[in-house]
Design a protein around this motif. Structure first.
Motif, short mmCIF file in Angstrom:
data_model
loop_
_atom_site.label_atom_id
_atom_site.label_comp_id
_atom_site.label_asym_id
_atom_site.label_seq_id
_atom_site.Cartn_x
_atom_site.Cartn_y
_atom_site.Cartn_z
N PHE A 223 -5.94 -0.61 6.13
CA PHE A 223 -5.59 -0.26 5.14
C PHE A 223 -4.36 -0.69 4.63
O PHE A 223 -3.84 -0.55 3.67
CB PHE A 223 -5.33 1.09 5.03
N VAL A 224 -3.53 -0.69 6.31
CA VAL A 224 -1.59 -0.76 6.36
C VAL A 224 -1.81 -2.49 5.32
O VAL A 224 -0.54 -2.75 4.27
CB VAL A 224 -1.31 -1.69 8.03
N PRO A 225 -2.31 -3.65 5.92
CA PRO A 225 -2.19 -4.69 4.99
C PRO A 225 -1.75 -4.61 3.78
O PRO A 225 -1.79 -5.18 2.38
CB PRO A 225 -3.17 -5.65 5.70
N HIS A 226 -3.33 -4.06 2.97
CA HIS A 226 -2.39 -3.57 1.72
C HIS A 226 -1.29 -3.62 0.87
O HIS A 226 -1.53 -3.10 -0.27
CB HIS A 226 -3.40 -2.56 1.26
N LEU A 227 0.11 -2.94 1.77
CA LEU A 227 0.76 -2.63 1.63
C LEU A 227 1.74 -4.11 1.45
O LEU A 227 2.84 -3.99 0.93
CB LEU A 227 1.91 -2.21 2.56
N VAL A 228 1.10 -5.26 1.89
CA VAL A 228 1.12 -6.62 2.05
C VAL A 228 1.17 -7.80 1.34
O VAL A 228 -0.13 -7.82 1.04
CB VAL A 228 1.72 -6.86 3.81
N PRO A 229 2.29 -8.27 0.32
CA PRO A 229 1.73 -9.11 -0.26
C PRO A 229 1.07 -10.54 0.47
O PRO A 229 1.23 -10.56 1.36
CB PRO A 229 3.65 -10.47 -0.38
N HIS A 230 0.11 -11.16 -0.72
CA HIS A 230 -1.20 -12.12 -0.32
C HIS A 230 -0.12 -13.03 0.41
O HIS A 230 -0.99 -14.03 1.23
CB HIS A 230 -1.82 -12.10 -1.08
N HIS B 39 0.69 7.93 11.58
CA HIS B 39 -0.39 7.40 10.14
C HIS B 39 -0.52 6.74 9.81
O HIS B 39 0.89 5.70 9.35
CB HIS B 39 -0.85 9.33 10.09
N GLN B 40 -0.78 7.11 8.34
CA GLN B 40 -0.56 5.60 7.05
C GLN B 40 -0.22 6.34 5.95
O GLN B 40 0.22 5.56 4.55
CB GLN B 40 -2.08 5.48 6.83
N ASP B 41 0.50 7.51 5.59
CA ASP B 41 1.95 7.97 4.85
C ASP B 41 2.54 6.84 4.79
O ASP B 41 2.86 6.46 5.35
CB ASP B 41 2.19 9.29 4.89
N PRO B 42 2.52 6.92 2.81
CA PRO B 42 4.39 5.64 2.46
C PRO B 42 5.54 6.42 3.27
O PRO B 42 6.31 5.43 3.28
CB PRO B 42 4.21 6.56 0.89
N ASP B 43 5.39 7.46 3.30
CA ASP B 43 7.06 8.06 4.00
C ASP B 43 6.59 7.08 5.69
O ASP B 43 7.73 7.71 6.72
CB ASP B 43 7.37 9.52 4.08
N ILE B 44 5.61 7.09 6.23
CA ILE B 44 5.83 6.30 7.35
C ILE B 44 5.50 4.56 7.46
O ILE B 44 6.16 4.18 8.64
CB ILE B 44 4.50 7.00 8.43
N ILE B 45 4.78 4.27 6.59
CA ILE B 45 4.89 2.81 6.80
C ILE B 45 4.93 2.38 5.20
O ILE B 45 4.89 1.12 5.16
CB ILE B 45 3.78 2.49 6.99
N GLY B 46 5.54 3.09 4.07
CA GLY B 46 5.67 2.15 3.29
C GLY B 46 6.99 0.99 2.63
O GLY B 46 5.38 0.88 2.02
N ALA B 47 7.47 0.98 3.84
CA ALA B 47 8.10 -0.57 3.56
C ALA B 47 7.61 -1.33 4.75
O ALA B 47 8.49 -1.83 4.56
CB ALA B 47 9.86 -0.32 3.74
N ILE B 48 6.43 -1.59 5.79
CA ILE B 48 6.13 -2.30 5.93
C ILE B 48 6.36 -3.25 5.89
O ILE B 48 6.38 -4.59 7.21
CB ILE B 48 4.82 -2.34 6.72
N ASP B 49 6.24 -3.68 5.28
CA ASP B 49 5.73 -5.53 4.10
C ASP B 49 7.22 -5.79 4.19
O ASP B 49 7.54 -7.15 5.15
CB ASP B 49 5.39 -5.55 3.27
#
Length: 266
Positions: free
Chosen positions: A102-109, A73-83
């Motif tokens: 939504f996940v791409p919002h965690l990745v710098p453009h 799922h999408q929580d920070p403890d799952i994908i917070g460091a996806i970038d």
């Protein structure tokens, strides 16, 4: 040190359970599934865990060679460091199609090679995920904490990685081991499931699917893994549990608010 859940031939499943420092965050497990030269990392966590996890993984796989990042799922403890995983590996991110935008919002453009070609989006009914000459299965667990929740099943080891479903809130540093006495362990699960699972109806649908699947183990993202009689008792308990909207009434929706917000204590 990783806890080996399964090892046979070229297939290996490892849990990392002790990387959260003290009370810095909720205890969380990360999982590596390795089949020959192919590897998948499940629910890798956020910035709190990135460096410790990279160091722990080094005993089992070269982190930059990981091919799949599986996200329940999408929580920070799952994908917070996806970038960071997108930057330092060539891995493909597997997540529900509900969170693919939504996940791409965690990745710098400004990051290159981090666009839609790096994602596999899972439809609501689930999907088969190739892993070398084996495969994994993303299974629906919707509304069990997240509207686009997924469980991941490994047919080779017969392990169901259940994400937040079946999780227990245990102190960091507790020795990772299979639950032997479910009734003694149940208090670790009860409050969490009553609040974070949507309803008993959805729990029963998921439990019926899992019983039909008949996994050898159920391994959640928080707390301890299950097998044997403890797993059967845990599924029976989930199927009867009132939770989420089952417990709500007018007293939970009032506009008169007198209590002040309080400092964080986990």
């Amino acid at each position: 040190m990783g806890f080996v859940l399964f090892e046979s031939g070229q297939h290996r499943c490892v849990a990392y359970s002790d990387l959260v420092r003290g009370d810095d965050g909720v205890q969380a497990n990360q999982f590596l599934i390795k089949h020959g030269d192919a590897s998948a990392l499940m629910d890798p966590g956020g910035a709190l865990l990135y460096n410790p996890l990279v160091l722990a993984l080094g005993r089992d796989v070269r982190p930059h060679e990981i091919g799949l990042i599986l996200c329940s799922h999408q929580d920070p403890d799952i994908i917070g460091a996806i970038d960071k995983w997108l930057l330092y590996t060539k891995a493909t991110v597997v997540c529900s199609k509900l969170w693919g935008r939504f996940v791409p919002h965690l990745v710098p453009h400004y990051m290159e090679n981090a666009g839609r070609e790096r994602y596999l989006l899972v439809d609501d009914e689930g999907a088969r995920i190739p892993l070398g000459d084996a495969h994994l299965v993303a299974l629906p667990a919707h509304f069990l904490h997240s509207v686009g929740n997924l469980s991941f099943y490994d047919p080779t080891s017969r392990i169901l990685f259940s994400g937040d479903v079946c999780s227990g809130l245990v102190p960091s540093g507790r020795e990772y081991a299979f639950v032997e006495d479910f009734e003694a362990y149940r208090p670790c699960m009860e409050g969490f499931h009553r609040r974070y699972m949507a309803s008993n109806r959805v729990l029963r649908l998921w439990v019926d699917m899992v019983r039909d699947l008949a996994p050898e183990m159920i391994v959640p993202q928080h707390g301890m893994p299950f097998r044997g009689e403890a797993m059967t008792q845990m599924l029976d308990w989930l199927s009867r549990l009132d939770c989420g909207i089952d417990l709500l009434g007018p007293m939970h929706y009032r506009h008169q608010v007198t209590r002040e917000a309080t400092p964080a204590h986990y």
